[in-house]
Scaffold this active site. Structure first.
Site, PDB file in Angstrom:
ATOM      1  CG  ASN A  65      -7.714  -2.522  -6.293  1.00 29.47           C
ATOM      2  OD1 ASN A  65      -6.576  -3.081  -6.219  1.00 29.47           O
ATOM      3  ND2 ASN A  65      -7.805  -1.663  -5.374  1.00 29.47           N
ATOM      4  CG  ASP A 109      -2.095   0.870   1.206  1.00 31.00           C
ATOM      5  OD1 ASP A 109      -2.239   1.348  -0.085  1.00 31.00           O
ATOM      6  OD2 ASP A 109      -2.637   1.046   2.248  1.00 31.00           O
TER       7      ASP A 109
HETATM    8  C1  FPP Z   1      -1.873   0.118  -3.377  1.00 33.72           C
HETATM    9  O1  FPP Z   1      -1.545   1.576  -3.211  1.00 33.72           O
HETATM   10  C2  FPP Z   1      -1.453  -0.618  -4.295  1.00 33.72           C
HETATM   11  C3  FPP Z   1      -2.257  -1.224  -5.388  1.00 33.72           C
HETATM   12  C4  FPP Z   1      -3.540  -1.111  -5.628  1.00 33.72           C
HETATM   13  C5  FPP Z   1      -1.585  -1.871  -6.684  1.00 33.72           C
HETATM   14  C6  FPP Z   1      -0.412  -2.475  -6.031  1.00 33.72           C
HETATM   15  C7  FPP Z   1       0.576  -2.950  -7.271  1.00 33.72           C
HETATM   16  C8  FPP Z   1       1.867  -2.811  -7.174  1.00 33.72           C
HETATM   17  C9  FPP Z   1       2.792  -2.917  -5.965  1.00 33.72           C
HETATM   18  C10 FPP Z   1       2.650  -3.063  -8.388  1.00 33.72           C
HETATM   19  C11 FPP Z   1       2.941  -4.395  -8.844  1.00 33.72           C
HETATM   20  C12 FPP Z   1       1.658  -4.914  -9.794  1.00 33.72           C
HETATM   21  C13 FPP Z   1       1.401  -6.038 -10.409  1.00 33.72           C
HETATM   22  C14 FPP Z   1       0.172  -6.043 -10.741  1.00 33.72           C
HETATM   23  C15 FPP Z   1       2.239  -7.208 -10.205  1.00 33.72           C
HETATM   24  P1  FPP Z   1      -2.595   2.610  -3.490  1.00 33.72           P
HETATM   25  O2  FPP Z   1      -2.678   3.138  -4.756  1.00 33.72           O
HETATM   26  O3  FPP Z   1      -3.836   2.479  -2.830  1.00 33.72           O
HETATM   27  O4  FPP Z   1      -1.645   3.868  -2.642  1.00 33.72           O
HETATM   28  P2  FPP Z   1      -2.639   4.988  -2.087  1.00 33.72           P
HETATM   29  O5  FPP Z   1      -3.273   4.402  -0.951  1.00 33.72           O
HETATM   30  O6  FPP Z   1      -1.422   5.668  -1.621  1.00 33.72           O
HETATM   31  O7  FPP Z   1      -3.472   5.757  -3.062  1.00 33.72           O
END
Ligand code: FPP
Length: 255
Positions: free
Chosen positions: A78, A30
């Protein structure tokens, strides 16, 4: 580090007590969006750097002898993100499989995918199948990729599958046990996570491995996922090793 051959999904992990290393670490990656925002970058840059962090962590997991790493890559919730972000995350998965699969395979890592594959576009489904198929005989670490995954959906699918078998006379009501449910989950055959790590300061499970987390230890850190590195994983594991796990029993100290 071998699993005891006769343990079922419901058996507590083999390594108990203080000083033990986890066999299975699950990661809620996250903070990609906030990492990008702090730098004045688009959210996609956060995800792109998140993929770099993931590569580091997989290599490190192999190096330190973890048996399983589960990553929460795309949740069933998501889909509610802007279409452009969903499409970027899909392209990142494609990039990950296309660019990294051969290195993963050479490292003797087996890939397992959990989540509802029916809801995915055929091209993505085919890539995930290819990754599992190519690596299925590998005997090193298992990388469990949770993609279009949500615990409630997984448990509902398991319940439907048991209900169907009962309705069609293959099983009886008494056969619906915790072990039977665990055996119908996407994670069937995978030991429960010993340690669940969530980055970015959030402290919730967000529909991740809710059944499997019954006895997991939790570790939360403020680091945003793109900054999570080898030392950060080592810190989480050291913290885990200092804890005493009782699995509903009592501590030896008070006996
Ligand atoms: C959460 O951060 C992250 C995700 C929803 C995606 C996770 C993906 C990766 C780490 C890259 C690798 C991906 C694959 C498909 C292998 P967020 O976007 O919710 O962050 P925030 O809470 O700060 O907005």
């Amino acid at each position: 580090m071998t699993a005891s051959p006769d343990r079922t999904d419901m058996t507590p992990p083999a390594r108990e007590g203080q000083g033990c290393a986890p066999r299975h670490v699950a990661l809620i990656m996250d903070g990609n969006g906030r990492w990008a925002k702090e730098r004045g970058l688009p959210r996609s840059e956060g995800h792109r750097h998140g993929l770099d962090a993931l590569r580091r962590i997989i290599r490190h997991g192999v190096r330190i002898g973890l048996e399983y790493i589960t990553i929460y890559s795309f949740s069933s919730e998501n889909w509610s993100r802007p279409a452009s972000e969903v499409s970027f995350l899909m392209s990142l998965l494609r990039r990950f499989v296309q660019r990294d699969l051969s290195e993963i395979h050479q490292a003797n890592v087996r890939i397992r995918v959990i989540g509802d594959r029916q809801g995915l576009e055929p091209g993505i489904r085919a890539l995930l199948n290819e990754a599992e198929e190519l690596t299925k005989a590998n005997s090193g670490m298992t990388l469990v990729v949770a993609f279009n995954y949500g615990s409630r959906d997984e448990i509902a699918r398991a319940a439907r599958s048991l209900a169907k078998d009962m309705a069609e006379g293959r099983i009886a009501l008494e056969d619906i046990t915790p072990d039977a449910i665990a055996g119908r989950l996407d994670t069937a055959g995978i030991p429960d996570p010993d340690l669940i790590v969530r980055t970015s300061g959030e402290m919730r499970l967000s529909n991740f491995l809710m059944w499997q987390a019954a006895y997991s230890e939790f570790y939360f850190c403020d680091t945003y996922w793109p900054d999570f590195d080898e030392a950060a994983l080592d810190r989480a594991i050291a913290d885990f090793s200092s804890r005493e796990r009782r699995f509903g029993g009592v501590t030896a100290k008070v006996l």
